[in-house]
Design a protein around this motif. Structure first.
Motif, mmCIF file in Angstrom:
data_model
loop_
_atom_site.group_PDB
_atom_site.id
_atom_site.type_symbol
_atom_site.label_atom_id
_atom_site.label_comp_id
_atom_site.label_asym_id
_atom_site.label_seq_id
_atom_site.Cartn_x
_atom_site.Cartn_y
_atom_site.Cartn_z
ATOM 1 N N ARG A 252 0.854 -1.181 0.000
ATOM 2 C CA ARG A 252 0.000 0.000 0.000
ATOM 3 C C ARG A 252 0.887 1.227 0.000
ATOM 4 N NH1 ARG A 252 -4.891 -0.809 4.100
ATOM 5 N NH2 ARG A 252 -5.312 -2.962 3.505
ATOM 6 N N ALA A 258 5.550 7.576 -3.328
ATOM 7 C CA ALA A 258 6.168 6.416 -3.978
ATOM 8 C C ALA A 258 5.976 6.407 -5.493
ATOM 9 C CB ALA A 258 5.645 5.116 -3.369
ATOM 10 N N LEU A 261 7.950 3.756 -7.267
ATOM 11 C CA LEU A 261 7.410 2.416 -7.130
ATOM 12 C C LEU A 261 6.263 2.210 -8.110
ATOM 13 C CD1 LEU A 261 8.078 0.098 -5.242
ATOM 14 C CD2 LEU A 261 6.229 0.879 -3.739
ATOM 15 N N ASP A 275 -5.406 4.438 1.084
ATOM 16 C CA ASP A 275 -4.118 4.197 0.436
ATOM 17 C C ASP A 275 -4.346 3.498 -0.903
ATOM 18 O OD1 ASP A 275 -1.598 3.470 3.008
ATOM 19 O OD2 ASP A 275 -2.599 5.314 2.371
ATOM 20 N N ALA A 293 11.782 -0.272 2.015
ATOM 21 C CA ALA A 293 12.155 0.296 3.309
ATOM 22 C C ALA A 293 12.517 1.767 3.159
ATOM 23 C CB ALA A 293 13.315 -0.488 3.913
ATOM 24 N N ALA A 294 13.071 2.120 1.991
ATOM 25 C CA ALA A 294 13.494 3.503 1.772
ATOM 26 C C ALA A 294 12.317 4.472 1.708
ATOM 27 C CB ALA A 294 14.315 3.605 0.495
ATOM 28 N N TYR A 295 11.120 3.966 1.455
ATOM 29 C CA TYR A 295 9.952 4.850 1.404
ATOM 30 C C TYR A 295 9.368 5.131 2.781
ATOM 31 C CZ TYR A 295 9.804 4.618 -3.678
ATOM 32 O OH TYR A 295 10.103 4.724 -5.013
ATOM 33 N N GLY A 296 9.951 4.496 3.799
ATOM 34 C CA GLY A 296 9.531 4.777 5.162
ATOM 35 C C GLY A 296 8.055 4.537 5.379
ATOM 36 N N PRO A 297 7.385 5.470 6.110
ATOM 37 C CA PRO A 297 5.973 5.258 6.463
ATOM 38 C C PRO A 297 5.026 5.408 5.276
ATOM 39 C CG PRO A 297 6.740 7.379 7.287
ATOM 40 C CD PRO A 297 7.928 6.705 6.703
ATOM 41 N N VAL A 299 4.916 3.637 2.638
ATOM 42 C CA VAL A 299 4.592 2.348 2.014
ATOM 43 C C VAL A 299 4.482 1.255 3.069
ATOM 44 C CG1 VAL A 299 5.546 0.522 0.545
ATOM 45 C CG2 VAL A 299 5.611 2.882 -0.225
ATOM 46 N N LEU A 300 3.474 0.385 2.928
ATOM 47 C CA LEU A 300 3.261 -0.729 3.853
ATOM 48 C C LEU A 300 3.137 -2.010 3.029
ATOM 49 C CD1 LEU A 300 2.576 -1.119 6.974
ATOM 50 C CD2 LEU A 300 0.222 -1.360 6.201
ATOM 51 N N VAL A 301 3.842 -3.052 3.447
ATOM 52 C CA VAL A 301 3.780 -4.320 2.709
ATOM 53 C C VAL A 301 2.616 -5.156 3.230
ATOM 54 C CG1 VAL A 301 4.976 -6.472 2.157
ATOM 55 C CG2 VAL A 301 6.269 -4.338 2.364
ATOM 56 N N GLU A 302 1.780 -5.654 2.303
ATOM 57 C CA GLU A 302 0.699 -6.563 2.700
ATOM 58 C C GLU A 302 1.156 -8.012 2.596
ATOM 59 O OE1 GLU A 302 -3.000 -6.123 0.682
ATOM 60 O OE2 GLU A 302 -3.249 -4.006 1.248
ATOM 61 N N VAL A 311 11.427 -6.271 5.151
ATOM 62 C CA VAL A 311 11.324 -4.814 5.256
ATOM 63 C C VAL A 311 11.384 -4.397 6.721
ATOM 64 C CG1 VAL A 311 9.817 -2.824 4.893
ATOM 65 C CG2 VAL A 311 10.052 -4.537 3.098
ATOM 66 N N ASP B 169 11.692 11.603 -5.631
ATOM 67 C CA ASP B 169 10.557 10.715 -5.897
ATOM 68 C C ASP B 169 9.429 11.474 -6.596
ATOM 69 O OD1 ASP B 169 7.961 8.963 -4.203
ATOM 70 O OD2 ASP B 169 9.261 8.179 -5.779
ATOM 71 N N ALA B 290 18.613 5.163 3.747
ATOM 72 C CA ALA B 290 17.436 4.323 3.975
ATOM 73 C C ALA B 290 17.422 3.126 3.030
ATOM 74 C CB ALA B 290 16.166 5.147 3.814
ATOM 75 N N ASP B 311 11.892 8.319 10.382
ATOM 76 C CA ASP B 311 11.112 7.730 9.281
ATOM 77 C C ASP B 311 10.874 6.245 9.530
ATOM 78 O OD1 ASP B 311 12.019 9.285 6.072
ATOM 79 O OD2 ASP B 311 10.459 9.707 7.585
ATOM 80 N N ALA B 315 7.391 4.141 10.206
ATOM 81 C CA ALA B 315 6.987 2.995 9.382
ATOM 82 C C ALA B 315 6.702 1.783 10.260
ATOM 83 C CB ALA B 315 8.078 2.671 8.364
ATOM 84 N N TYR B 319 3.225 -0.774 10.999
ATOM 85 C CA TYR B 319 3.141 -2.237 11.011
ATOM 86 C C TYR B 319 2.513 -2.720 12.304
ATOM 87 C CZ TYR B 319 5.732 -2.799 6.678
ATOM 88 O OH TYR B 319 6.101 -2.760 5.350
#
Lengths: 322, 331
Positions: A252, A258, A261, A275, A293-297, A299-302, A311, B169, B290, B311, B315, B319
């Motif tokens: 997401r 992103a 991405l 999202d 991981a570089a996108y920080g908060p 991006v979230l992996v489902e 990540v 980006d 990062a 950051d 993140a 989670y």
């Protein structure tokens, strides 16, 4: 190189090209200027022998086809000559477009060994009357290689078909391992150089990243020690290595974030929290995890769980920085 | 350039007379020098040397004879040196591999011409070209963008492109005046004058989303100079802030890819490298660190380390909130 030596070598080539008969070392010594004359002393003989040996070695190094033999059964020793048919570059005529293609192609090399070879090839073609124009064509500044220190040793060993020994370290290993390989060739793939060959310890074809070679590879054994497979496709060997199992990932991303991405993703529509859900394909989960991981908060992996864990592992290390 | 070798000079000496033989009307010395890639001074020395060489006997009728007419030179007696030496294995490899690579690059040269040239060169290489070539090159050929950019360069027209900038980006739109194409480490770059940035920029072709050739001519201003990419694509920004990083083994490539200073081997992390980078773009530095996922730690400045960590914590909080484990296993 001293002018004297250059003169002597040129005269030697001209003399041996101009004769059908084999010419003995003694005759060469007496005829071609620059050799220590025979004054009856052993010192002079030694000096001549040394100089002549070095000269022969230089000619062979250059690819001059020096023949040894005897003109007739009555000759008491071997002589030398150069057969014109073996020496000369065959006739070659290129159209303007073909010559332009060659000119452009030759500018693709920059690695020390083959750039020199490309340059001397160009000189020979011009000397054969082919007008290769390296000035025409679009403004192009190419650099095919990334100055790999192991390139020369690996290329030369593959060219001469000699077994190679080198230390190789994977990124996750602390100590390098000694490898023994029949080098089949070097390959540039997506900007990286690889050595492809037969791993002698595992008795199976393997591909090695040149940047992971530690120190200078050493050749062992004689030239022509093996034959690569007749149907060898170097590029395919490396490509096959690269292509691992493909994974599908779902992530997401916050709206408007992103962008990089999204360029490589398939949009799946919005999630319940607003999202954007995206689908990605990859054969390298580790690399994708680095990217995410570089996108920080943002991006979230489902899924998959493996990717999420990778990540989170990276984020945990980054969070510990301060 | 490294000191010329014996072999280099000998190749030239053996090729000079055949070169002149193929051009019986004579050639300006400057042109010969250019074709052989040497200064005119060196060429004269080479011709002087050849003048003293010839067939055994070495009398007036045996020696190589050259006629100097004004600024031109032509050969009047060859002493049998009419054709150049055949190609060595390395020379054949250099030619054949380069031509095969060109075949993989549509939009650069006429494909049929490349094929025919390859066939003729292979035939001329004979023995040297017969064995399996020990080198292969696979180049990323972004067909569409490459062909369009090439057209812009050939017709000297400005280009309009949509370009993705990874450090920010974001996708940007610009009109540029193309200057040249570069192929570095297997990737294609367009060097052009960017009108928006008012400076020379390198555009990586795989980040170009859309490119079109405009009607207006390409007009890079006089201050648009090509960059020297010999030492890498990224240029050090003198006077910019210093960022000090410690690179673990897997991140050592950073020291080769970017212009770094103060490089030192360190034990922490094991097999690590301490480096200094100069940049005023901390957003870029933040993305770089990062993306290395912990393989690089920040010694300086503290605010960079803090930004990266913040950051990452934000993140990780997402989670946890999503009900997924936020504590990773010990890395």
């Amino acid at each position: 190189m001293a002018a004297k030596r250059a003169e002597r070598l040129v005269n030697l080539v001209i003399a041996l090209l101009g004769t059908r008969q084999y010419v003995t070392a003694a005759k060469i010594r007496a005829t071609v200027p620059g050799y220590e004359p025979d004054d009856g002393t052993e010192r002079a003989d030694e000096a001549f022998k040394r100089m002549f040996e070095r000269d022969k070695a230089e000619l062979r190094e250059m690819g001059v086809p020096l023949e040894t033999g005897r003109t007739s059964v009555f000759d008491t020793e071997d002589g030398y000559r150069i057969a014109r048919a073996d020496y000369e570059l065959p006739e070659i005529t290129l159209t303007g477009e073909e010559a332009a293609a060659v000119g452009l192609a030759l500018r693709l090399w920059e690695s020390a060994q083959l750039a020199g070879a490309a340059h001397s090839a160009l000189v020979k073609l011009k000397a054969a009357g082919v007008d290769v124009d390296t000035a025409r064509a679009i403004p192009l500044q190419p650099r095919l290689d990334s100055h790999e220190p192991a390139f020369e040793a690996c290329y030369t060993a593959a060219r001469d078909r000699r077994v190679l020994e080198f230390d190789y370290r994977r990124p996750d290993e602390d100590t390098p391992a000694r490898r023994h390989v029949q080098p089949w060739g070097v390959v540039a793939w997506h900007g990286r150089w690889y050595l492809a060959g037969l791993d002698l310890d595992r008795q199976a074809p393997r591909v090695f990243r040149l940047s992971r070679v530690v120190g200078t590879p050493k050749v062992t054994g004689p030239a022509g020690a093996f034959e690569p497979p007749a149907d060898l496709d170097l590029a395919a060997m490396v490509a096959g290595q690269d292509r691992g199992e493909e994974h599908l990932a779902v992530v997401r991303a916050r709206p408007g974030s992103a962008i990089g991405l999204r360029r490589q993703a398939t949009p799946l529509g919005p999630a319940e929290d607003g999202d954007d859900r995206l689908q990605l394909r990859t054969t390298d989960l580790g690399r994708l995890a680095d990217q995410l991981a570089a996108y920080g908060p943002d991006v979230l992996v489902e899924a998959p769980a493996e990717l999420r864990a990778a990540v989170v592992k990276r984020l945990t290390r980054l969070a510990a920085m301060a | 350039m490294s000191a010329p070798t014996t072999t280099e000079r000998m190749t030239r000496l053996l090729a000079l007379v055949p070169y002149l033989t193929a051009r019986p009307q004579g050639v300006p010395l400057a042109e010969v020098a250019r074709d052989f890639g040497v200064p005119e001074r060196q060429l004269r020395r080479d011709l002087d040397l050849l003048w003293m060489c010839g067939l055994p006997g070495y009398g007036p009728g045996d020696l190589i004879d050259l006629a100097f007419e004004g600024d031109r030179v032509r050969v009047t007696f060859t002493a049998g040196m009419v054709r150049p030496l055949r190609l060595t294995t390395d020379e054949a490899v250099a030619l054949v591999v380069a031509l095969r690579t060109l075949l993989e690059l549509p939009g650069l040269a006429e494909r049929d011409a490349v094929s025919r040239a390859l066939a003729k060169i292979s035939a001329a290489a004979g023995h040297a070209g017969e064995r399996v070539t020990p080198v292969a090159l696979s180049v990323d050929a972004r067909e569409q963008a490459l062909a369009v950019v090439r057209e812009g360069l050939e017709r000297s027209r400005a280009l309009h492109l949509h370009y993705y900038v990874p450090t920010r980006d974001e996708r940007t739109e610009r009109t540029v005046d193309p200057m040249r194409l570069l192929l570095v480490d297997g990737r294609w770059y367009l060097e052009a004058w960017c009108r928006r940035a008012e400076g020379v920029r390198l555009f990586r072709l795989d980040r170009v989303d859309d490119v079109a050739v405009l009607d207006e001519p390409a007009a890079p201003p006089p201050e648009a100079h090509s960059r020297d990419v010999e030492s890498g694509l990224y240029q050090a920004q003198a006077g910019a802030r210093v960022v000090r990083l410690r690179l673990a083994r897997t991140a050592r490539w950073v020291a080769e890819y970017y212009p770094v200073e103060d490089v030192r081997e360190v034990d922490d992390p094991p097999g690590g490298l301490a480096v200094a980078l100069r940049t005023d773009d901390l957003a870029w530095a933040r993305r770089l660190v990062a993306s290395l996922g912990g393989a690089a730690t920040v010694d300086e400045p503290a605010e960079l380390a803090a930004a990266v960590a913040a950051d990452a914590r934000a993140a990780l909080a997402r989670y946890s909130a999503a009900g997924q484990p936020a504590v990773g296993s010990g890395g």
